[in-house]
Design a protein around this motif. Structure first.
Motif, PDB file in Angstrom:
ATOM      1  N   ASP A  55       7.443  -1.122  24.065  1.00  0.00           N
ATOM      2  CA  ASP A  55       8.584  -0.736  23.229  1.00  0.00           C
ATOM      3  C   ASP A  55       9.239  -1.958  22.564  1.00  0.00           C
ATOM      4  OD1 ASP A  55       8.054   1.868  23.906  1.00  0.00           O
ATOM      5  OD2 ASP A  55       9.657   2.047  25.384  1.00  0.00           O
ATOM      6  N   PRO A  56       9.505  -3.042  23.318  1.00  0.00           N
ATOM      7  CA  PRO A  56      10.045  -4.234  22.662  1.00  0.00           C
ATOM      8  C   PRO A  56       9.082  -4.831  21.615  1.00  0.00           C
ATOM      9  CG  PRO A  56      10.405  -4.364  25.019  1.00  0.00           C
ATOM     10  CD  PRO A  56       9.498  -3.208  24.794  1.00  0.00           C
ATOM     11  N   LEU A  57       7.765  -4.733  21.878  1.00  0.00           N
ATOM     12  CA  LEU A  57       6.795  -5.274  20.929  1.00  0.00           C
ATOM     13  C   LEU A  57       6.816  -4.498  19.613  1.00  0.00           C
ATOM     14  CD1 LEU A  57       4.443  -7.206  20.278  1.00  0.00           C
ATOM     15  CD2 LEU A  57       2.902  -5.486  21.241  1.00  0.00           C
ATOM     16  N   LEU A  58       6.832  -3.183  19.691  1.00  0.00           N
ATOM     17  CA  LEU A  58       6.887  -2.370  18.477  1.00  0.00           C
ATOM     18  C   LEU A  58       8.165  -2.667  17.701  1.00  0.00           C
ATOM     19  CD1 LEU A  58       5.646   1.053  19.927  1.00  0.00           C
ATOM     20  CD2 LEU A  58       4.324  -0.560  18.548  1.00  0.00           C
ATOM     21  N   ALA A  59       9.277  -2.802  18.411  1.00  0.00           N
ATOM     22  CA  ALA A  59      10.547  -3.124  17.750  1.00  0.00           C
ATOM     23  C   ALA A  59      10.498  -4.501  17.099  1.00  0.00           C
ATOM     24  CB  ALA A  59      11.695  -3.050  18.754  1.00  0.00           C
ATOM     25  N   ALA A  60       9.880  -5.471  17.787  1.00  0.00           N
ATOM     26  CA  ALA A  60       9.794  -6.835  17.245  1.00  0.00           C
ATOM     27  C   ALA A  60       8.938  -6.874  15.979  1.00  0.00           C
ATOM     28  CB  ALA A  60       9.224  -7.776  18.305  1.00  0.00           C
ATOM     29  N   MET A  61       7.820  -6.153  15.978  1.00  0.00           N
ATOM     30  CA  MET A  61       6.970  -6.129  14.782  1.00  0.00           C
ATOM     31  C   MET A  61       7.677  -5.440  13.621  1.00  0.00           C
ATOM     32  SD  MET A  61       3.030  -5.643  16.073  1.00  0.00           S
ATOM     33  CE  MET A  61       3.289  -4.173  17.084  1.00  0.00           C
ATOM     34  N   VAL A  82       7.773 -12.519  16.214  1.00  0.00           N
ATOM     35  CA  VAL A  82       7.372 -11.555  17.247  1.00  0.00           C
ATOM     36  C   VAL A  82       7.236 -12.269  18.592  1.00  0.00           C
ATOM     37  CG1 VAL A  82       5.517 -10.032  18.035  1.00  0.00           C
ATOM     38  CG2 VAL A  82       6.261  -9.962  15.643  1.00  0.00           C
ATOM     39  N   ALA A  83       6.611 -13.443  18.589  1.00  0.00           N
ATOM     40  CA  ALA A  83       6.437 -14.192  19.837  1.00  0.00           C
ATOM     41  C   ALA A  83       7.779 -14.572  20.444  1.00  0.00           C
ATOM     42  CB  ALA A  83       5.591 -15.437  19.578  1.00  0.00           C
ATOM     43  N   GLN A  84       8.727 -14.987  19.608  1.00  0.00           N
ATOM     44  CA  GLN A  84      10.043 -15.370  20.113  1.00  0.00           C
ATOM     45  C   GLN A  84      10.770 -14.170  20.711  1.00  0.00           C
ATOM     46  OE1 GLN A  84      11.561 -18.578  20.296  1.00  0.00           O
ATOM     47  NE2 GLN A  84      12.812 -17.310  21.647  1.00  0.00           N
ATOM     48  N   ALA A  85      10.669 -13.029  20.018  1.00  0.00           N
ATOM     49  CA  ALA A  85      11.318 -11.817  20.533  1.00  0.00           C
ATOM     50  C   ALA A  85      10.741 -11.422  21.881  1.00  0.00           C
ATOM     51  CB  ALA A  85      11.162 -10.671  19.530  1.00  0.00           C
ATOM     52  N   MET A  86       9.428 -11.522  22.022  1.00  0.00           N
ATOM     53  CA  MET A  86       8.796 -11.152  23.288  1.00  0.00           C
ATOM     54  C   MET A  86       9.122 -12.158  24.392  1.00  0.00           C
ATOM     55  SD  MET A  86       7.585  -8.284  22.686  1.00  0.00           S
ATOM     56  CE  MET A  86       6.690  -7.996  24.217  1.00  0.00           C
ATOM     57  N   HIS A  87       9.258 -13.421  24.008  1.00  0.00           N
ATOM     58  CA  HIS A  87       9.646 -14.443  24.991  1.00  0.00           C
ATOM     59  C   HIS A  87      11.032 -14.138  25.532  1.00  0.00           C
ATOM     60  CE1 HIS A  87      11.531 -18.283  26.244  1.00  0.00           C
ATOM     61  NE2 HIS A  87      10.342 -18.529  26.746  1.00  0.00           N
ATOM     62  N   ASP A  88      11.941 -13.739  24.642  1.00  0.00           N
ATOM     63  CA  ASP A  88      13.302 -13.423  25.069  1.00  0.00           C
ATOM     64  C   ASP A  88      13.318 -12.212  25.998  1.00  0.00           C
ATOM     65  OD1 ASP A  88      14.142 -15.504  23.493  1.00  0.00           O
ATOM     66  OD2 ASP A  88      14.795 -14.242  21.824  1.00  0.00           O
ATOM     67  N   VAL A  89      12.418 -11.247  25.740  1.00  0.00           N
ATOM     68  CA  VAL A  89      12.336 -10.055  26.586  1.00  0.00           C
ATOM     69  C   VAL A  89      11.832 -10.415  27.972  1.00  0.00           C
ATOM     70  CG1 VAL A  89      11.047  -7.897  26.948  1.00  0.00           C
ATOM     71  CG2 VAL A  89      12.065  -8.387  24.724  1.00  0.00           C
ATOM     72  N   ARG A  90      10.834 -11.296  28.022  1.00  0.00           N
ATOM     73  CA  ARG A  90      10.188 -11.617  29.294  1.00  0.00           C
ATOM     74  C   ARG A  90      10.932 -12.681  30.085  1.00  0.00           C
ATOM     75  NH1 ARG A  90       4.499 -11.520  26.219  1.00  0.00           N
ATOM     76  NH2 ARG A  90       3.770  -9.470  26.865  1.00  0.00           N
ATOM     77  N   ALA A  91      11.803 -13.453  29.422  1.00  0.00           N
ATOM     78  CA  ALA A  91      12.504 -14.537  30.118  1.00  0.00           C
ATOM     79  C   ALA A  91      13.394 -13.954  31.205  1.00  0.00           C
ATOM     80  CB  ALA A  91      13.340 -15.345  29.125  1.00  0.00           C
ATOM     81  N   PRO A  92      13.336 -14.513  32.416  1.00  0.00           N
ATOM     82  CA  PRO A  92      14.196 -13.989  33.485  1.00  0.00           C
ATOM     83  C   PRO A  92      15.657 -14.253  33.176  1.00  0.00           C
ATOM     84  CG  PRO A  92      13.113 -16.032  34.173  1.00  0.00           C
ATOM     85  CD  PRO A  92      12.514 -15.638  32.848  1.00  0.00           C
ATOM     86  N   ALA A  93      16.475 -13.316  33.519  1.00  0.00           N
ATOM     87  CA  ALA A  93      17.913 -13.479  33.283  1.00  0.00           C
ATOM     88  C   ALA A  93      18.444 -14.616  34.139  1.00  0.00           C
ATOM     89  CB  ALA A  93      18.639 -12.178  33.619  1.00  0.00           C
ATOM     90  N   LYS A  94      19.301 -15.437  33.543  1.00  0.00           N
ATOM     91  CA  LYS A  94      19.875 -16.556  34.293  1.00  0.00           C
ATOM     92  C   LYS A  94      20.927 -16.037  35.261  1.00  0.00           C
ATOM     93  CE  LYS A  94      19.177 -20.182  30.840  1.00  0.00           C
ATOM     94  NZ  LYS A  94      19.835 -21.193  30.002  1.00  0.00           N
ATOM     95  N   GLU A  95      20.845 -16.554  36.496  1.00  0.00           N
ATOM     96  CA  GLU A  95      21.846 -16.164  37.475  1.00  0.00           C
ATOM     97  C   GLU A  95      23.161 -16.856  37.150  1.00  0.00           C
ATOM     98  OE1 GLU A  95      20.636 -16.859  41.406  1.00  0.00           O
ATOM     99  OE2 GLU A  95      18.805 -15.653  41.271  1.00  0.00           O
ATOM    100  N   PRO A  96      24.272 -16.125  37.294  1.00  0.00           N
ATOM    101  CA  PRO A  96      25.561 -16.768  37.018  1.00  0.00           C
ATOM    102  C   PRO A  96      25.818 -17.923  37.975  1.00  0.00           C
ATOM    103  CG  PRO A  96      25.868 -14.630  38.075  1.00  0.00           C
ATOM    104  CD  PRO A  96      24.407 -14.746  37.741  1.00  0.00           C
ATOM    105  N   ALA A  97      26.446 -18.962  37.456  1.00  0.00           N
ATOM    106  CA  ALA A  97      26.754 -20.121  38.298  1.00  0.00           C
ATOM    107  C   ALA A  97      27.701 -19.693  39.410  1.00  0.00           C
ATOM    108  CB  ALA A  97      27.408 -21.211  37.444  1.00  0.00           C
TER     109      ALA A  97
END
Length: 232
Positions: free
Chosen positions: A158-164, A183-198
């Motif tokens: 779903d994120p890939l179709l939206a990115a394209m 497209v690659a940047q959008a998918m990287h942002d989707v797959r990047a783990p969420a940062k834990e709050p300090a």
């Protein structure tokens, strides 16, 4: 004008097949950019409009995959378009799921849709290769390609179709490198783990104060007289 062709097989039974990811892509582009309505034309379903100022025709051939070139060739001849004006979205076994690459020309590597397009239109059309992964065994390829995407695949599909769809303006303007990069940047942002709050920093607490001791009270005048009398 650009002719954007999604490859797939018509009918509800094939709608979620991996082989139909080309159909899914042009559907997402049409929805994102307000193109349509879809109409029966050129042995397929077509939607017209503009993307980023460029006139486009989206086409989903309804001739089944191995005859896709008949529909694409008819549309290209009607609008007097060359293969370089055509962009084809198709599934790609040799790319990992969610990966996208773009190239112009080349062979068909056994893909019946590309084989038909080459026969009817020549080979120099643009290909957007959408990775669906390889099952690892040649004997399982047909079942894999004609199998539905798993529910878990929605996390990247779903994120890939939206990115394209979001990056389509770069593609129709001829900036294929930007399309792939976006497209690659959008998918990287989707797959990047969420940062834990300090961790919250607590205010240092002051050290506990020692209990205060009362100073002995000064002797009273009566007490002093009594002390003197007792001590003689």
């Amino acid at each position: 004008m650009k002719l954007l062709i999604g490859l797939g097989n018509p009918g509800a039974r094939y709608a979620r097949n991996r082989h139909n990811v080309g159909f899914m892509t042009v559907d997402a582009i049409a929805e994102r950019h307000g193109l349509g309505p879809w109409r029966r034309r050129f042995q397929g379903e077509a939607a017209e409009g503009r993307i980023g100022g460029e006139k486009v025709l989206l086409l989903k051939p309804q001739t089944y995959m191995n005859e896709s070139g008949r529909a694409a060739g008819e549309a290209a001849r009607f609008f007097k378009l060359s293969p370089a004006d055509m962009v084809v979205f198709h599934d790609e076994l040799d790319l990992a799921p969610g990966k996208v690459k773009v190239k112009q020309g080349g062979g068909h590597a056994g893909h019946n849709g590309l084989k038909s397009l080459t026969a009817h239109c020549g080979a120099e059309f643009w290909r957007v290769r959408i990775g669906i992964g390889h099952p690892g065994d040649k004997a399982k390829v047909t079942a894999h390609v004609l199998g539905d995407f798993a529910k878990a695949d929605a996390e990247w599909l779903d994120p890939l179709l939206a990115a394209m769809a979001d990056a389509a303006p770069a593609l129709v303007s001829g900036n294929e490198a930007k399309f792939v990069s976006d497209v690659a940047q959008a998918m990287h942002d989707v797959r990047a783990p969420a940062k834990e709050p300090a961790p919250k920093r607590e205010k240092p607490q002051p050290a506990p104060r020692a209990p205060e001791q009362e100073a002995p009270s000064a002797p009273t005048a009566l007490g002093e007289k009594l002390r003197r009398w007792l001590t003689g």
